[in-house]
Design an enzyme around this catalytic site. Structure first.
Site, short mmCIF file in Angstrom:
data_model
loop_
_atom_site.label_atom_id
_atom_site.label_comp_id
_atom_site.label_asym_id
_atom_site.label_seq_id
_atom_site.Cartn_x
_atom_site.Cartn_y
_atom_site.Cartn_z
N CYS A 72 0.82 -1.23 0.00
CA CYS A 72 0.00 0.00 0.00
C CYS A 72 0.85 1.27 0.00
O CYS A 72 0.35 2.35 -0.32
CB CYS A 72 -0.96 0.01 1.18
SG CYS A 72 -2.05 -1.41 1.20
N HIS B 144 -3.44 7.23 2.62
CA HIS B 144 -3.86 5.92 2.15
C HIS B 144 -5.28 5.64 2.67
O HIS B 144 -5.56 5.85 3.85
CB HIS B 144 -2.89 4.85 2.64
CG HIS B 144 -3.32 3.47 2.31
ND1 HIS B 144 -3.75 3.12 1.03
CD2 HIS B 144 -3.41 2.35 3.07
CE1 HIS B 144 -4.08 1.85 1.04
NE2 HIS B 144 -3.89 1.35 2.25
N ASN C 185 -10.33 -0.04 -0.11
CA ASN C 185 -8.88 0.09 -0.01
C ASN C 185 -8.26 -0.48 -1.30
O ASN C 185 -8.27 -1.68 -1.52
CB ASN C 185 -8.39 -0.69 1.22
CG ASN C 185 -6.89 -0.68 1.39
OD1 ASN C 185 -6.17 -0.27 0.48
ND2 ASN C 185 -6.42 -1.15 2.53
O1 UT7 Z 1 -3.88 -1.12 3.50
C1 UT7 Z 1 -3.43 -1.58 4.73
C2 UT7 Z 1 -4.12 -2.82 5.00
N1 UT7 Z 1 -5.00 -3.01 6.02
C3 UT7 Z 1 -5.56 -2.16 6.91
O2 UT7 Z 1 -5.33 -1.00 6.95
C4 UT7 Z 1 -6.50 -2.76 7.89
C5 UT7 Z 1 -6.46 -2.11 9.24
N2 UT7 Z 1 -7.44 -2.71 10.12
C6 UT7 Z 1 -8.75 -2.50 10.01
O3 UT7 Z 1 -9.20 -1.74 9.17
C7 UT7 Z 1 -9.65 -3.16 11.02
O4 UT7 Z 1 -8.86 -3.82 11.99
C8 UT7 Z 1 -10.65 -4.19 10.40
C9 UT7 Z 1 -11.71 -3.43 9.59
C10 UT7 Z 1 -9.92 -5.18 9.52
C11 UT7 Z 1 -11.36 -4.93 11.51
O5 UT7 Z 1 -12.05 -4.02 12.35
P1 UT7 Z 1 -11.85 -4.06 13.93
O6 UT7 Z 1 -12.74 -3.05 14.48
O7 UT7 Z 1 -10.38 -3.93 14.21
O8 UT7 Z 1 -12.38 -5.49 14.27
P2 UT7 Z 1 -11.67 -6.64 15.12
O9 UT7 Z 1 -10.68 -7.35 14.26
O10 UT7 Z 1 -11.20 -6.05 16.41
O11 UT7 Z 1 -12.89 -7.59 15.40
C12 UT7 Z 1 -13.99 -7.20 16.24
C13 UT7 Z 1 -15.09 -8.22 16.06
C14 UT7 Z 1 -14.58 -9.66 16.13
O12 UT7 Z 1 -15.58 -10.44 16.76
P3 UT7 Z 1 -15.46 -10.81 18.31
O13 UT7 Z 1 -14.15 -11.55 18.45
O14 UT7 Z 1 -15.48 -9.51 19.05
O15 UT7 Z 1 -16.67 -11.66 18.51
C15 UT7 Z 1 -14.48 -10.06 14.71
O16 UT7 Z 1 -14.60 -11.45 14.52
O17 UT7 Z 1 -15.66 -8.06 14.76
C16 UT7 Z 1 -15.64 -9.32 14.09
N3 UT7 Z 1 -15.50 -9.08 12.66
C17 UT7 Z 1 -16.55 -8.88 11.85
N4 UT7 Z 1 -17.88 -8.87 12.08
C18 UT7 Z 1 -18.69 -8.65 11.03
C19 UT7 Z 1 -14.37 -8.97 11.95
N5 UT7 Z 1 -14.66 -8.74 10.67
C20 UT7 Z 1 -16.00 -8.68 10.58
C21 UT7 Z 1 -16.91 -8.46 9.52
N6 UT7 Z 1 -18.23 -8.45 9.80
N7 UT7 Z 1 -16.49 -8.26 8.26
#
Ligand code: UT7
Length: 321
Positions: A111, A248, A278
């Protein structure tokens, strides 16, 4: 001496995929995706390639700059998702647009790739190797995404952006900083090919991108503000001098967090991730092109560009447009 962006262009695949079309593939919802990322939809390739999107974006950037392809001296393509190993995407662009006088090669910094390529072009011009460059960021990440992994498939989109840059005597890029931390590369990795030869046994490989989203999130929030401050320090500008922070486009909450940490009003952080998701190395030039065509960037304005991503990598530059 420096370089100035003289023209911009971009290209997106025809097929738009709304959040609701992903619900059903994985256990997620439109509300969750919008709330946690700010993304409403993205464009997904149904045949467009990294090179075809990049070539289209480059043609538009040249047209915008009022330049002929034959005048281009250097073509750099930033990508981490080429369809084939050879020839490189930049050589395909060169052929497609008819830039027969240019030297062409690819760069992969995920990225951060566009920024790393812009930095390379800047260094080439400063070193007197060339006087102009065409720089594309292009990705078709949809082929490296696991459409059964809700942690990644909701985020990424396909697309390309390009800029044409030229040597300038004043203004242009004023300060540039880049960082890489390979020690922590494992938090966003994968998308490999299997080792197949008569001597290799069965190998483990990761065909799809795997991501520890929380770690990447924390890295961006911590590292981007520091990198932006460093680039500002080198340029002699302060946060208050910057009209637009073109970051980004990974997650709306990351951009909000960075604006808070920098103490700069969110209104100065334009976003298009709601529409395109993204798009990795394409994100910054794609947004620049949209802003230019909306008349939101004018000569004399001060901009910061900053990207972060797999590697882990991070970069920022401050410029007078
Ligand atoms: O270009 C660079 C590349 N990447 C990035 O910049 C990504 C940076 N990170 C992010 O944008 C975020 O971390 C994500 C959008 C990927 C995830 O969001 P988050 O708020 O950090 O979620 P989390 O990983 O802390 O997960 C919270 C909950 C989890 O459930 P539990 O364990 O609390 O029951 C996940 O399993 O949300 C769940 N979850 C989802 N639920 C519905 C994770 N993905 C999803 C989803 N839909 N798509």
């Amino acid at each position: 001496m420096s370089i100035r962006i003289v023209g911009t262009g971009s290209a997106l695949p025809k097929r738009r995929v709304e959040n609701r079309e992903i619900v059903g593939l994985v256990d997620t919802s439109d509300a969750w995706i919008r709330e946690r990322t700010g993304i409403a939809g993205r464009y997904i390739s149904t045949g467009e390639t990294v090179a075809s999107l990049a070539a289209q974006a480059c043609r538009r950037a040249l047209e915008d700059a009022g330049k002929q392809a034959g005048e281009v001296e250097l073509i750099l393509a930033a990508t981490c998702s080429p369809e084939e190993a050879a020839p490189c995407v930049a050589c395909r662009i060169q052929k497609d647009i008819g830039a027969g006088n240019a030297v062409a090669f690819d760069l992969n910094a995920a990225c951060s790739g566009f920024l790393f390529a812009l930095h390379t072009a800047w260094a080439y011009v400063e070193a007197g190797i060339c006087k102009n460059a065409l720089i594309a960021g292009s990705e078709v990440l949809s082929k490296l995404v696991d459409w059964e992994d809700r942690g990644t498939c909701i985020l990424f989109g396909d697309g390309a952006g390009a800029v044409y840059v030229e040597k300038c005597e004043s203004g242009g890029i004023l300060g540039f900083v880049m960082h890489a931390d390979g020690q922590r590369g494992g938090v966003l990795a994968g998308g490999g090919r299997q080792l197949i030869n008569p001597w290799a046994g069965r190998q483990d490989f990761r065909p799809f991108l795997e991501m520890d989203g929380r770690e990447v999130f924390a890295f961006a929030l911590r590292q981007v503000p520091v990198t932006v401050e460093e680039a500002l320090g080198k340029s002699g500008l302060a946060t208050g001098d910057i009209d637009l922070f073109v970051l980004h486009q990974a997650n709306r909450r990351i951009i909000e967090g960075i604006s808070k940490r920098l103490g700069a009003d969110l209104a100065r952080f334009p976003m298009n991730l709601e529409q395109v998701g993204n798009t990795s190395s394409a994100a910054i030039p794609l947004l620049l092109d949209q802003l230019r065509r909306q008349g939101r960037i004018e000569r004399g304005m001060h901009l910061v560009l900053s990207g972060f991503g797999a590697g882990l990598t991070c970069g920022a530059c401050a410029m007078e447009w």
